[in-house]
Design an enzyme around this catalytic site. Structure first.
Site, mmCIF file in Angstrom:
data_model
loop_
_atom_site.group_PDB
_atom_site.id
_atom_site.type_symbol
_atom_site.label_atom_id
_atom_site.label_comp_id
_atom_site.label_asym_id
_atom_site.label_seq_id
_atom_site.Cartn_x
_atom_site.Cartn_y
_atom_site.Cartn_z
ATOM 1 N N HIS A 189 0.829 -1.207 0.000
ATOM 2 C CA HIS A 189 0.000 0.000 0.000
ATOM 3 C C HIS A 189 0.860 1.252 0.000
ATOM 4 O O HIS A 189 0.512 2.256 -0.634
ATOM 5 C CB HIS A 189 -0.940 -0.005 1.213
ATOM 6 C CG HIS A 189 -2.058 0.980 1.095
ATOM 7 N ND1 HIS A 189 -2.055 2.194 1.748
ATOM 8 C CD2 HIS A 189 -3.211 0.943 0.387
ATOM 9 C CE1 HIS A 189 -3.156 2.848 1.456
ATOM 10 N NE2 HIS A 189 -3.879 2.120 0.631
ATOM 11 N N CYS A 190 1.983 1.201 0.671
ATOM 12 C CA CYS A 190 2.874 2.359 0.778
ATOM 13 C C CYS A 190 3.496 2.762 -0.557
ATOM 14 O O CYS A 190 3.880 3.915 -0.736
ATOM 15 C CB CYS A 190 4.001 2.082 1.770
ATOM 16 S SG CYS A 190 3.479 1.565 3.412
#
Length: 372
Positions: free
Chosen positions: A355-356
């Site tokens: 997600h980062c």
């Protein structure tokens, strides 16, 4: 040239949609720093290429890469992936890229948060960060989307929304004096309402144990759909993560969202605990101004750090002992989507996960209900 607006998204009728809503595509950046990524970043590059290829099976992917690594990236990335030249300091597109907002007619614009490498000179992870602070503007130029320059330091990983007026954040991150020391909770809430188009902000306490971003929400909890939250969890009461997750569980179960619903909270067991080994640490080139990494350090490993794509969920594979159970739990949470696991330990070693390193672009032209 992309127009920079002097109004706010909320004033213009825009809001941030949920990640589970339709996408036009996904943006990523290419890992290159030898002082953050071991062995001149090659293992990380292979991992990023795997993530990008997995997402590309569901939606278009664009990867920004510096001139020095353009040919390497083009050779390693799937031919379906668009590669563009973008200067950057590191590769965390979730945090340095724009947060996209939409309106009822289906228009798309972008919020450009101020960025200081997760804490500036008081706990930040590297210096300088000036090229990272330009990434959102460059992406919006390429996407030809109008831009709001936010008045606060913030990162995309510090916010999660349900697309219907509710945001999740952590006190550890947003109230840290190394972000916006002159702003209190009330003022920060007002700015988040203005720039995310939300009416309800749910504050959790701390993020995942040893998360060097300062407790980002996207490693701890996220919306899987309106009214439903996924929370990282451990049953081990001796683990320092246990009181953090328990506090989050209690807060979430005491809360209502912007539409007055009680939240349905699902626990997603965390892997490990996982640590960086000595060999992995020895492959990193130490440099002044960059956070040092050492063998034995606990990694902020969480399966909640997945990416929701069109028709799929791309999740990190982190621990053979727990990967299959995590995938099964995600399949129950997303029965209509295909769950795809990608080996992601190399991403985790750099301080984040799937997600980062991703940022979704909402689909334009999709008629949406108002978020409030």
């Amino acid at each position: 040239m992309t127009q920079t607006l002097t109004t706010t998204p909320a004033a213009d009728g825009f809001w941030m949609p949920g990640e589970f809503e339709p996408h036009a595509g996904c943006w990523m950046l290419w890992p290159e720093r030898p002082d953050n990524w071991r062995e001149a970043a090659r293992p990380a590059q292979l991992a990023f290429a795997g993530v990008a290829a997995a997402i590309a099976t569901f939606e278009p992917v664009t990867v920004g890469v510096t001139a020095a690594d353009f040919q390497v990236a083009r050779a390693l990335l799937d031919p379906r992936i668009r590669v563009v030249e973008i200067s950057h300091d590191d590769c965390w597109m979730r945090d340095v890229g724009p947060t996209f907002v939409v309106d009822r007619r289906g228009a798309v614009r972008g919020v450009d948060w101020q960025f200081n490498a997760w804490g500036g000179l008081q706990g930040g992870l590297y210096f300088p960060w000036d090229q990272d602070d330009l990434v959102a503007r460059k992406v919006l130029e390429i996407e030809n989307r109008e831009r709001y320059r936010a008045p606060i330091i913030n990162e995309g990983g510090a916010i999660h929304v349900d697309g219907e007026g509710t945001a999740l954040v952590t006190e550890e991150c947003l109230l840290n004096i190394n972000r916006n020391p002159l702003l209190n909770r009330e003022r920060l809430e007002a700015i988040l309402r203005d720039y995310l188009g939300v009416t309800r902000i749910i504050w959790l306490g701390k993020g995942v144990c040893n998360d060097e971003t300062g407790g980002h929400i996207d490693n701890l909890a996220c919306f899987v759909r309106p009214g439903a939250v996924c929370l990282t969890w451990t049953d081990n009461k001796r683990d320092p993560q246990y009181p953090i997750s328990l506090d989050a569980w209690e807060r979430l179960n005491d809360e209502q969202d912007a539409r007055g619903r009680r939240l349905q909270v699902t626990k997603l067991m965390m892997p490990g605990p996982l640590t960086m080994n000595a060999k992995e640490a020895s492959g990193i080139v130490a440099r002044e101004g960059t956070k040092p990494r050492a063998g034995g350090e606990r990694l902020a490993a969480s399966y909640v750090n997945f990416y929701i794509a069109n028709g799929g969920v791309v999740m990190p594979l982190l621990d053979p002992r727990t990967d299959r159970a995590a995938a099964a739990r995600l399949k129950r949470l997303f029965p209509e989507r295909r769950i795809v696991g990608v080996p992601a330990r190399e991403v985790l070693l750099g301080g984040g996960n799937i997600h980062c390193i991703t940022q979704q672009v909402p689909a334009a032209g999709v008629k949406r209900r108002a978020s409030q």
